[in-house]
Design an enzyme around this catalytic site. Structure first.
Site, PDB file in Angstrom:
ATOM      1  N   HIS A 137      29.432  45.820  45.729  1.00  0.00           N
ATOM      2  CA  HIS A 137      30.558  44.890  45.789  1.00  0.00           C
ATOM      3  C   HIS A 137      30.739  44.098  44.498  1.00  0.00           C
ATOM      4  O   HIS A 137      31.854  43.976  43.982  1.00  0.00           O
ATOM      5  CB  HIS A 137      30.385  43.927  46.961  1.00  0.00           C
ATOM      6  CG  HIS A 137      31.586  43.065  47.203  1.00  0.00           C
ATOM      7  ND1 HIS A 137      32.782  43.551  47.677  1.00  0.00           N
ATOM      8  CD2 HIS A 137      31.786  41.731  47.015  1.00  0.00           C
ATOM      9  CE1 HIS A 137      33.667  42.577  47.782  1.00  0.00           C
ATOM     10  NE2 HIS A 137      33.081  41.455  47.376  1.00  0.00           N
ATOM     11  N   HIS A 147      33.632  34.450  39.094  1.00  0.00           N
ATOM     12  CA  HIS A 147      32.444  35.142  39.617  1.00  0.00           C
ATOM     13  C   HIS A 147      31.427  35.542  38.553  1.00  0.00           C
ATOM     14  O   HIS A 147      30.336  36.004  38.908  1.00  0.00           O
ATOM     15  CB  HIS A 147      32.837  36.393  40.411  1.00  0.00           C
ATOM     16  CG  HIS A 147      33.704  36.124  41.603  1.00  0.00           C
ATOM     17  ND1 HIS A 147      33.348  35.251  42.603  1.00  0.00           N
ATOM     18  CD2 HIS A 147      34.936  36.623  41.948  1.00  0.00           C
ATOM     19  CE1 HIS A 147      34.304  35.221  43.514  1.00  0.00           C
ATOM     20  NE2 HIS A 147      35.280  36.024  43.138  1.00  0.00           N
ATOM     21  N   HIS A 176      35.100  42.724  44.408  1.00  0.00           N
ATOM     22  CA  HIS A 176      34.807  41.289  44.361  1.00  0.00           C
ATOM     23  C   HIS A 176      35.833  40.499  43.551  1.00  0.00           C
ATOM     24  O   HIS A 176      36.340  39.478  43.999  1.00  0.00           O
ATOM     25  CB  HIS A 176      33.397  41.065  43.816  1.00  0.00           C
ATOM     26  CG  HIS A 176      32.813  39.720  44.130  1.00  0.00           C
ATOM     27  ND1 HIS A 176      32.940  39.117  45.370  1.00  0.00           N
ATOM     28  CD2 HIS A 176      32.083  38.859  43.363  1.00  0.00           C
ATOM     29  CE1 HIS A 176      32.322  37.956  45.353  1.00  0.00           C
ATOM     30  NE2 HIS A 176      31.796  37.766  44.154  1.00  0.00           N
ATOM     31  N   VAL A 177      36.121  40.962  42.349  1.00  0.00           N
ATOM     32  CA  VAL A 177      37.116  40.319  41.497  1.00  0.00           C
ATOM     33  C   VAL A 177      38.476  40.944  41.793  1.00  0.00           C
ATOM     34  O   VAL A 177      38.621  42.170  41.752  1.00  0.00           O
ATOM     35  CB  VAL A 177      36.773  40.515  40.006  1.00  0.00           C
ATOM     36  CG1 VAL A 177      37.812  39.839  39.123  1.00  0.00           C
ATOM     37  CG2 VAL A 177      35.381  39.988  39.712  1.00  0.00           C
ATOM     38  N   HIS A 178      39.473  40.119  42.081  1.00  0.00           N
ATOM     39  CA  HIS A 178      40.771  40.633  42.514  1.00  0.00           C
ATOM     40  C   HIS A 178      41.634  41.015  41.313  1.00  0.00           C
ATOM     41  O   HIS A 178      42.626  40.364  40.983  1.00  0.00           O
ATOM     42  CB  HIS A 178      41.473  39.606  43.395  1.00  0.00           C
ATOM     43  CG  HIS A 178      40.728  39.332  44.661  1.00  0.00           C
ATOM     44  ND1 HIS A 178      40.848  38.155  45.361  1.00  0.00           N
ATOM     45  CD2 HIS A 178      39.828  40.079  45.345  1.00  0.00           C
ATOM     46  CE1 HIS A 178      40.065  38.192  46.428  1.00  0.00           C
ATOM     47  NE2 HIS A 178      39.433  39.347  46.443  1.00  0.00           N
TER      48      HIS A 178
END
Length: 288
Positions: A137, A147, A176-178
């Protein structure tokens, strides 16, 4: 479990083979609002274990986790007590070996996941499965601001990256990072023809709006985007050649729809196992 209830209304999961990686929201500490910093314990990943059936190593080990160990948005502050089950596993698909890791179960040296990962990496026969793909993830590399200082990112780079380089992992695919990012082959923050290609494929759903850490991309970044929704495809043509595509879905962050599904990223990747041979043949310059 309400976050998983939407799956019963979708035909996708009954028609398309799906391999999943544990995300922070799959830990399921949401109770009509983010509840945290209280003396209450929850059974984590309950829906995640019950709604999916991955190729398990052994049945899951899940202990209760204190809500004091989570932030206001459900992010764990430390590794959680969750081993095996759907947390981490592996499978073989055609010419590729896939290792799916848990960013939120301990992967420190000596942990159950670390020892299992070492065993898996040592057991891969690259004559049979020349492509080695890792999915988890949280990314090891990110060009985005959010993050980047989380322990699940920094410790992964410190602990897992040396293993990925040693065993010539081809792709490390994260979320995880959009937003979206693809690196050149990279090892220890420097471009290296034998290093993995790291991909953040986090622009598929909730949002696509992460700010960049720097206005100028790092030298190991090949492509980055934080404005377009999309999904990725990876085609393995033979033992040496693969093609990665990032396909735009037709929407941008502002909700505007563009009917032409344009490619945002398309690249041939030559297997890093053969980097020296390609370099000798002067072919490596054409590789991503």
């Amino acid at each position: 479990m309400h976050r998983m209830d939407m799956m019963s209304k979708r035909d996708f999961f009954s028609a398309i083979p799906t391999q999943i990686a544990l995300g922070n929201h799959d830990l399921d500490t949401y109770k009509g609002g983010w509840i945290y910093d209280i003396d209450e314990s929850v059974e984590i990943a309950l829906a995640y274990e019950h709604r999916f059936q991955m190729p398990q190593i052994r049945p899951p080990i899940r202990d209760l986790a204190s809500l004091k160990g989570f932030t206001t948005d459900g992010q764990p502050r430390d590794f959680v007590p969750y081993e095996y089950g759907n947390a981490y596993y592996s499978f073989t698909f055609g010419p590729s070996k896939h290792i799916v890791l848990s960013s939120f179960s301990s992967f420190r040296e000596g942990s159950l996941q670390y020892e299992w990962l070492i065993s898996e990496l040592k057991s891969v026969d690259r004559a049979v499965t020349p492509w080695l793909i890792v999915m988890l993830h949280c990314p090891l590399y990110t060009t985005f601001k959010t993050h980047r200082h989380e322990m699940f990112v920094t410790e992964a780079q410190a602990i897992l990256e040396p293993l990925f380089v040693e065993y010539t992992v081809n792709f490390v695919i994260a979320g995880h990072v959009h937003a979206y990012m693809r690196t050149y082959p990279v090892a220890f923050s420097r471009r290296n023809p034998r290093g993995p290609v790291h991909i953040i494929q986090g622009n598929g759903g909730k949002a696509v709006c992460e700010p960049y850490h720097n206005e100028t991309a790092e030298e190991w970044v090949a492509v980055r985007d934080q404005s377009q929704y999309g999904y990725g495809t990876l085609e393995l043509f033979n033992s040496t050649h693969a093609m990665w595509k990032l396909i735009k879905t037709g929407h941008d962050e502002g909700g505007e729809f563009e009917p032409n599904l344009n490619l945002l990223d398309e690249i041939w990747v030559r297997n890093q196992l053969y980097a020296e041979e390609m370099s000798a043949n002067k072919d490596w310059e054409d590789n991503i």
